[in-house]
Design an enzyme around this catalytic site. Sequence first.
Site, PDB file in Angstrom:
ATOM      1  N   ASP A 185       0.977  -1.072  -0.447  1.00 25.41           N
ATOM      2  CA  ASP A 185       0.117  -0.273  -0.129  1.00 25.41           C
ATOM      3  C   ASP A 185       0.739   1.215  -0.233  1.00 25.41           C
ATOM      4  O   ASP A 185       0.558   2.322   0.335  1.00 25.41           O
ATOM      5  CB  ASP A 185      -1.112   0.160   1.753  1.00 25.41           C
ATOM      6  CG  ASP A 185      -1.275  -0.763   1.068  1.00 25.41           C
ATOM      7  OD1 ASP A 185      -2.520  -1.386   0.459  1.00 25.41           O
ATOM      8  OD2 ASP A 185      -1.743  -1.408   2.327  1.00 25.41           O
TER       9      ASP A 185
ATOM     10  N   HIS B 161      -4.730  -2.363  -5.469  1.00 28.51           N
ATOM     11  CA  HIS B 161      -4.365  -0.673  -6.406  1.00 28.51           C
ATOM     12  C   HIS B 161      -4.958   0.138  -6.437  1.00 28.51           C
ATOM     13  O   HIS B 161      -5.979  -0.290  -7.653  1.00 28.51           O
ATOM     14  CB  HIS B 161      -2.975  -1.061  -7.330  1.00 28.51           C
ATOM     15  CG  HIS B 161      -1.885  -2.384  -6.761  1.00 28.51           C
ATOM     16  ND1 HIS B 161      -0.619  -1.920  -6.270  1.00 28.51           N
ATOM     17  CD2 HIS B 161      -1.993  -3.694  -7.641  1.00 28.51           C
ATOM     18  CE1 HIS B 161      -0.414  -2.720  -6.938  1.00 28.51           C
ATOM     19  NE2 HIS B 161      -0.507  -3.712  -7.920  1.00 28.51           N
TER      20      HIS B 161
ATOM     21  N   LYS C 288       3.775 -29.746  -7.074  1.00 34.03           N
ATOM     22  CA  LYS C 288       3.815 -29.872  -7.845  1.00 34.03           C
ATOM     23  C   LYS C 288       2.222 -30.566  -7.990  1.00 34.03           C
ATOM     24  O   LYS C 288       1.910 -31.411  -8.776  1.00 34.03           O
ATOM     25  CB  LYS C 288       4.517 -30.923  -7.828  1.00 34.03           C
ATOM     26  CG  LYS C 288       5.750 -30.385  -8.267  1.00 34.03           C
ATOM     27  CD  LYS C 288       7.564 -31.000  -8.377  1.00 34.03           C
ATOM     28  CE  LYS C 288       7.676 -31.832  -7.300  1.00 34.03           C
ATOM     29  NZ  LYS C 288       8.618 -31.080  -6.313  1.00 34.03           N
TER      30      LYS C 288
ATOM     31  N   GLY D  31     -11.655  -3.556   2.525  1.00 40.16           N
ATOM     32  CA  GLY D  31     -12.110  -2.630   3.270  1.00 40.16           C
ATOM     33  C   GLY D  31     -11.871  -2.685   4.851  1.00 40.16           C
ATOM     34  O   GLY D  31     -12.386  -1.842   5.755  1.00 40.16           O
TER      35      GLY D  31
ATOM     36  N   ASP E  33       1.620  14.952   1.141  1.00 41.67           N
ATOM     37  CA  ASP E  33       0.812  15.606   1.284  1.00 41.67           C
ATOM     38  C   ASP E  33       0.390  15.463   2.615  1.00 41.67           C
ATOM     39  O   ASP E  33      -0.429  16.597   2.930  1.00 41.67           O
ATOM     40  CB  ASP E  33       0.367  15.698   0.517  1.00 41.67           C
ATOM     41  CG  ASP E  33      -0.599  14.143  -0.183  1.00 41.67           C
ATOM     42  OD1 ASP E  33       0.543  13.654  -0.832  1.00 41.67           O
ATOM     43  OD2 ASP E  33      -1.995  13.991  -0.754  1.00 41.67           O
TER      44      ASP E  33
ATOM     45  N   SER F 242       5.400  11.812  -4.170  1.00 42.33           N
ATOM     46  CA  SER F 242       4.249  12.529  -4.711  1.00 42.33           C
ATOM     47  C   SER F 242       3.539  13.077  -3.078  1.00 42.33           C
ATOM     48  O   SER F 242       3.000  12.558  -2.432  1.00 42.33           O
ATOM     49  CB  SER F 242       3.911  10.903  -4.661  1.00 42.33           C
ATOM     50  OG  SER F 242       2.198  10.396  -5.244  1.00 42.33           O
ATOM     51  N   ASN F 243       2.758  14.182  -4.297  1.00 44.26           N
ATOM     52  CA  ASN F 243       2.414  14.743  -2.913  1.00 44.26           C
ATOM     53  C   ASN F 243       0.501  14.777  -3.613  1.00 44.26           C
ATOM     54  O   ASN F 243       0.207  15.604  -3.491  1.00 44.26           O
ATOM     55  CB  ASN F 243       2.924  15.752  -3.247  1.00 44.26           C
ATOM     56  CG  ASN F 243       2.872  17.089  -5.022  1.00 44.26           C
ATOM     57  OD1 ASN F 243       2.492  16.351  -5.962  1.00 44.26           O
ATOM     58  ND2 ASN F 243       2.211  18.131  -4.881  1.00 44.26           N
TER      59      ASN F 243
HETATM   60  P1  GDP Z   1      -0.075   0.264  -3.737  1.00 42.28           P
HETATM   61  O1  GDP Z   1      -0.590  -1.028  -3.531  1.00 42.28           O
HETATM   62  O2  GDP Z   1       1.009  -0.071  -3.524  1.00 42.28           O
HETATM   63  O3  GDP Z   1      -0.415   0.263  -5.161  1.00 42.28           O
HETATM   64  O4  GDP Z   1      -1.247   1.114  -3.042  1.00 42.28           O
HETATM   65  P2  GDP Z   1      -2.815   1.735  -2.934  1.00 42.28           P
HETATM   66  O5  GDP Z   1      -3.570   1.619  -3.781  1.00 42.28           O
HETATM   67  O6  GDP Z   1      -3.413   0.113  -1.934  1.00 42.28           O
HETATM   68  O7  GDP Z   1      -2.549   3.258  -1.950  1.00 42.28           O
HETATM   69  C1  GDP Z   1      -2.520   3.760  -2.337  1.00 42.28           C
HETATM   70  C2  GDP Z   1      -3.045   4.678  -1.835  1.00 42.28           C
HETATM   71  O8  GDP Z   1      -2.362   5.997  -2.085  1.00 42.28           O
HETATM   72  C3  GDP Z   1      -4.709   5.125  -3.244  1.00 42.28           C
HETATM   73  O9  GDP Z   1      -5.692   5.026  -2.408  1.00 42.28           O
HETATM   74  C4  GDP Z   1      -3.752   5.841  -3.956  1.00 42.28           C
HETATM   75  O10 GDP Z   1      -4.813   6.500  -4.796  1.00 42.28           O
HETATM   76  C5  GDP Z   1      -3.131   6.880  -2.374  1.00 42.28           C
HETATM   77  N1  GDP Z   1      -2.199   7.531  -3.061  1.00 42.28           N
HETATM   78  C6  GDP Z   1      -1.018   7.424  -3.441  1.00 42.28           C
HETATM   79  N2  GDP Z   1       0.072   7.843  -3.984  1.00 42.28           N
HETATM   80  C7  GDP Z   1      -0.606   8.947  -3.241  1.00 42.28           C
HETATM   81  C8  GDP Z   1       0.226  10.883  -2.746  1.00 42.28           C
HETATM   82  O11 GDP Z   1       1.153  10.685  -2.738  1.00 42.28           O
HETATM   83  N3  GDP Z   1      -0.784  11.001  -1.763  1.00 42.28           N
HETATM   84  C9  GDP Z   1      -1.947  10.853  -1.384  1.00 42.28           C
HETATM   85  N4  GDP Z   1      -3.181  11.795  -0.820  1.00 42.28           N
HETATM   86  N5  GDP Z   1      -2.749   9.464  -2.174  1.00 42.28           N
HETATM   87  C10 GDP Z   1      -1.496   9.400  -2.591  1.00 42.28           C
END
Ligand code: GDP
Length: 425
Positions: free
Chosen positions: A12, A40, A141, A304, A335, A414-415
């Site tokens: 995540d 993701h 196997k 969830g 951020d 990433s922000n």
């Molecule tokens: P992954 O499994 O590594 O792809 O990660 P996830 O998708 O489970 O978690 C990443 C979460 O953070 C998602 O809801 C993305 O939309 C969000 N996200 C990714 N990069 C950023 C960021 O730089 N800032 C914020 N606020 N959210 C981000």
Amino acid sequence: MVRAIVGANWGDEGKGKITDMLAAKADIIIRFQGGSNAGHTIINNYGKFALHLLPSGVFYDHTISIIGNGVALNIPYLIKEINEIVEKGVPRPKILVSDRAQLLMPYHILQDTYEEARLAGKAYGSTKSGIAPFYSDKFAKIGIQVSELFDDEILEEKVEKICTLKNVMFKYLYHMPELDKTELLNTLREYRDMIEPFVCDVSTYLYNAIKEGKNILLEGQLGSLKDPDHGIYPMVTSSSTLAAYGAIGAGIAPYEISDITTVVKAYSSAVGAGEFVSEILDEAVADELRRRGGDGGEFGATTGRPRRMGWFDAVASRYGVRIQGTTEVALTVLDVLGYLDEIPVCVGYDINGEITKDFPTTSRLKLAKPVYEYLPGWKCDIRGINEYDKLPKNCRKYIEFIEKELEVPVKLVSNGPGRDDIIYR
Ligand code: GDP
């Protein structure tokens, strides 16, 4: 050129967003391990998506998406996921599935569910997607390879063997209904028809693509600390989460992987049980970070479930970055931290009074207490900034502190969750 995009932590980290972004300039994106057990989250011009089995490059017209041999292939799930994105207006993606990938079967999901129930309070916190039984069967196997779907004789022999073994367990250990051979064979024939249009000799395909100079991305699932060898065993996943495994799970030469972009989260989160040294124990503090985290809160994309929250752990992350063989770091969700007056960073582990900066094995990890340093916060919203020098001074200090601890350059920051919320350094 082949680049792996992998996670340094517990998963995540935002690999989906980074892959979706880098896929703009890629030709081929490959999933090489895991299955539909983790998700993701991707936000782009088509909307918001939670992908589980499809590579995060499926949103572009120009890319080929590949399910490599290392993946746990749940065929109906794959078809469902393709249909779901197409229904939301995404052009039908071009997908290839390795003829050496193995099938995740309904009985794997049953076994996973029965076993978690049997373990009750001592369960691993599995997503019950059948991943552990799938990989156990692969190495025992008795797995079923995609190629075998096209040979009735092999299939019948396999089904016989599988039913004999599984039914002992299902009947006597779990006290559950036994598997039926005819039903299983019918399911496999349905799967054969569903997957046939996608089947490909992927390693040959990639060998030629590399020769032609194609731009290839390997997309990892979960992170270093969930690797069965190098992670927090036994609270790990059942396939390797490391970039090195990209070579095996896709079928390419290891020396072709020239770039390893490791995604590191600016704070920590974890799902399921397991050691988590920098976990925030004050529930109100954890809850605030959880609500503000990611995009719309830190809750599992598959289940969830609320994620466990923690501060940035430099010990775990440096190890996670090293074991991946990282050439550059992408630091994400920075951020989110804009509301804090000061930000704790775990810089060492206290194990029986001795301070270490090296990540230990699980038995010693259980004894570790976090040693924190506190960095000043920047107290503002940094979304929308796209130049490094325009970030607040304390924010740059935080990034540079982390970079020093990681010992690898942070090239991407990433922000925000969107494709454009990115700062290149
Ligand atoms: P992954 O499994 O590594 O792809 O990660 P996830 O998708 O489970 O978690 C990443 C979460 O953070 C998602 O809801 C993305 O939309 C969000 N996200 C990714 N990069 C950023 C960021 O730089 N800032 C914020 N606020 N959210 C981000």
